[in-house]
Structures are given as C-alpha cells and as structure tokens.
Design a protein around this motif. Sequence first.
Motif, PDB file in Angstrom:
ATOM      1  N   LEU A 196      -4.540   0.094   5.792  1.00 43.77           N
ATOM      2  CA  LEU A 196      -3.395  -0.157   4.918  1.00 43.77           C
ATOM      3  C   LEU A 196      -3.608   0.454   3.536  1.00 43.77           C
ATOM      4  N   GLN A 197      -4.831   0.347   3.030  1.00 46.04           N
ATOM      5  CA  GLN A 197      -5.118   0.901   1.712  1.00 46.04           C
ATOM      6  C   GLN A 197      -4.997   2.425   1.694  1.00 46.04           C
ATOM      7  N   GLN A 198      -5.292   3.063   2.817  1.00 42.92           N
ATOM      8  CA  GLN A 198      -5.235   4.522   2.883  1.00 42.92           C
ATOM      9  C   GLN A 198      -3.857   5.057   3.279  1.00 42.92           C
ATOM     10  N   ALA A 199      -3.012   4.199   3.826  1.00 37.37           N
ATOM     11  CA  ALA A 199      -1.759   4.648   4.434  1.00 37.37           C
ATOM     12  C   ALA A 199      -0.761   5.190   3.417  1.00 37.37           C
ATOM     13  N   LYS A 200       0.038   6.159   3.869  1.00 34.90           N
ATOM     14  CA  LYS A 200       1.214   6.592   3.113  1.00 34.90           C
ATOM     15  C   LYS A 200       2.333   5.632   3.490  1.00 34.90           C
ATOM     16  N   VAL A 201       2.958   5.008   2.501  1.00 39.55           N
ATOM     17  CA  VAL A 201       3.842   3.866   2.747  1.00 39.55           C
ATOM     18  C   VAL A 201       5.311   4.242   2.581  1.00 39.55           C
ATOM     19  N   GLN A 225      -2.542   1.585  -2.253  1.00 36.32           N
ATOM     20  CA  GLN A 225      -1.620   2.568  -2.815  1.00 36.32           C
ATOM     21  C   GLN A 225      -0.784   1.913  -3.907  1.00 36.32           C
ATOM     22  N   LYS A 226      -0.640   2.611  -5.025  1.00 34.30           N
ATOM     23  CA  LYS A 226       0.111   2.045  -6.160  1.00 34.30           C
ATOM     24  C   LYS A 226       1.614   2.242  -6.020  1.00 34.30           C
ATOM     25  N   SER A 227       2.030   3.153  -5.160  1.00 33.60           N
ATOM     26  CA  SER A 227       3.460   3.403  -5.003  1.00 33.60           C
ATOM     27  C   SER A 227       3.779   3.707  -3.541  1.00 33.60           C
ATOM     28  N   HIS A 228       5.072   3.639  -3.223  1.00 32.61           N
ATOM     29  CA  HIS A 228       5.541   3.942  -1.876  1.00 32.61           C
ATOM     30  C   HIS A 228       6.874   4.673  -1.981  1.00 32.61           C
ATOM     31  N   LEU A 229       7.349   5.188  -0.863  1.00 29.44           N
ATOM     32  CA  LEU A 229       8.657   5.849  -0.830  1.00 29.44           C
ATOM     33  C   LEU A 229       9.692   4.877  -0.271  1.00 29.44           C
ATOM     34  N   THR A 230      10.687   4.557  -1.083  1.00 30.59           N
ATOM     35  CA  THR A 230      11.807   3.749  -0.615  1.00 30.59           C
ATOM     36  C   THR A 230      12.861   4.696  -0.049  1.00 30.59           C
TER      37      THR A 230
END
Length: 348
Positions: free
Chosen positions: A45-50, A256-261
Amino acid sequence: MLYKSLISLYGSSLAGKSAPKDDLIWHFAPSDDLRQFRVYALDALQQAKVFLLDHLAAAYTDTLHDAVSKQAEEVGVPAMAILGEVKLPAPIVWVEFDDRELGVARFERASPVTRHDDKPSGTGLRGYLLDDRHEGHLRITMFHHRENSRVVDPICALLVNRTPTGQLNYDDVEVELSRSVVDFRLRSGDTMEMIQGRRTVHQVETGYDLFIPYALFAMLVSPDLGGIIPTETETFTAKDTKTARKFGKSWILGAQKSHLTIRIGPQAAAHLAERTARLEFERQTVEERNGPVRHWVSEHERHYRSGKVVLVKGHHRGQAPDPNLPTRVMGPKPDAASFEFPATEAPN
C-alpha cells in the motif's frame, strides 16, 4: 478513504498500538499468517500508485463493462479479453471506489447484473490492490469495508498466472485462501460451509469488478482520456504528517502523500445523460398506461373471420410523447456500445 484506513489500521497493529474495538481479528485471532499478510499489505500500500474514482466515474466505467460483457458473451471470451493487454500504470496499484454508490447507479440504469435484484446491492467502500512485481503471476487483493462494520482482512486473493510469453491468462487463476481469516471465522462460530460461501462471494465480486480498474487504466492512456479527468489530490495533509511525526506513526510517513482523483468530463457526462434519457423513454413506452407513441396509420382493410371486410380510413393512433422526454437519443444503444482504446503504454 479506505486506503488511509488500511494504512492506519495495519500500521497500528504491527506497531502494537491498535485497539480491540477497531481491529477485532488482530486481537481475537492473532497468528503468524495474519502478521505476514499485514506486513506485505502495508508495504504494498505504501508503494502503490493510488487512484480514487468518484461515484460518477465509477458508474461511467461500469457502463463500459455492461457493453463489453454482452460482446464477450457473444464471442465466448472473458470481458477482460475485450480490453486486450492493458498495462498497469505502476508495478503496484491501488484503485478505490464506493461500492454502495455504484450499486445504486447499476440499479437505476437497470444493469444486467441487477436483473434479479429488487433494490441496490452495494455495501460500502471497495479497493483493489494489484501487485505486478512477480514474474509468474499478478496478485489481486480486493478489500471491502462494508457499512457499519469493522475492516476485516480479505478471505482470499486471486493469482492470475502468466503464459510462457508473459501475458496474463484469465482462464488460469488460482485462489489463495487466507488461513488466518478462516481461523477467525471458525472462532467466530462460522461453519466450513459458511466460510466456503464467503470465499465464493468474495472471489466472484473480485473477478467481476476487476474490470473497473482495468478500464480505468485503458482510458488513462487513450488520446482523449476516455472522457475522464484525473486530478492530483492530497492524501495525507500537512497536519496528518505533523501528527504522525509527533506520535511516531512511521507507517503514515512512509505512505504516498497524494493520489489521483478520477472524475468525469463533458463527454462522459453526456454519455451517462443519454443512457438515463433512453432508459426513461423505454420505460415509459412499455408501460400499458402510456400505450403506443402517437403515429399515423394508413388506410387499410380489416378482415374478420365472418367474412366481413371493413375499410379503415387513415388516422392517427397512440399518445403524443411527453415534450420533456426525447424520442430519439443520440449515442449508441446500450447493447451496441463500443469503446476503442489504443494499444499504448501507461505513463510512468
């Protein structure tokens, strides 16, 4: 956001800081298997692109599934095969959407998957963790946080094996059962038959909605983005980070500090509006109280069994349509929708 909940829960449990009321399985049925799974899941989860799909984006992606599923049935292949070989945008990806809102959208548009339902069936947040780091298979773990319940670890994961040429073979899928969750269910009073039923439901739900993240990845690399708009969004705020440093919550600092909505644009919004209008038109025209749409009947003869013949003059028949309801809706019919995506690679 389920992603943040899992990061916090798994990090707290591994650090020995989780509360029994929030993490029943960890305190009620601890095991080495459970610890190993959470170590793996937290790291992934920490490494994932979200990616986080809002309710309209998830519904729009799901309309593609409806169209492709019918096409897949006709040619006898899995729906995933219609999309072709879609590359993940990163070695590990997290895709999240609201299953409750998706269930409502499916029910309202009369999706084939709801044909036997009398009400919406979605029950909470759903997230897919797709791990493509293994050469031999793709690991798919689906997390489902149902409403008014605690987060419970998934009962199984799917391993999609690769062909000798490296392509994913969706006809060769292994089910990896979680021994720790099975033990928890047994201690909770479930029978093996009930556990098998839970496993089957989880497996079917995982396989069916797997189409959503893959359709998203395909749209992300299409020239016009397939009608969607990705926006970078802050996941953990500066306040979250400050609090994490203060209380030693390293699992948050490592995420991850950010994700794509993902939201829909005008093209996708028009597509959903057209489908809604078409369904409303079809619903009203099939109801007996409305009768046929007003039309012209040419002059003709009506023949009776007695031999009598009557000349019927030309006339109008039926009711005029509601002026607010379009009688023609531009765009593909639900059973003939077609989406084309170029065979390009996902951006880094």
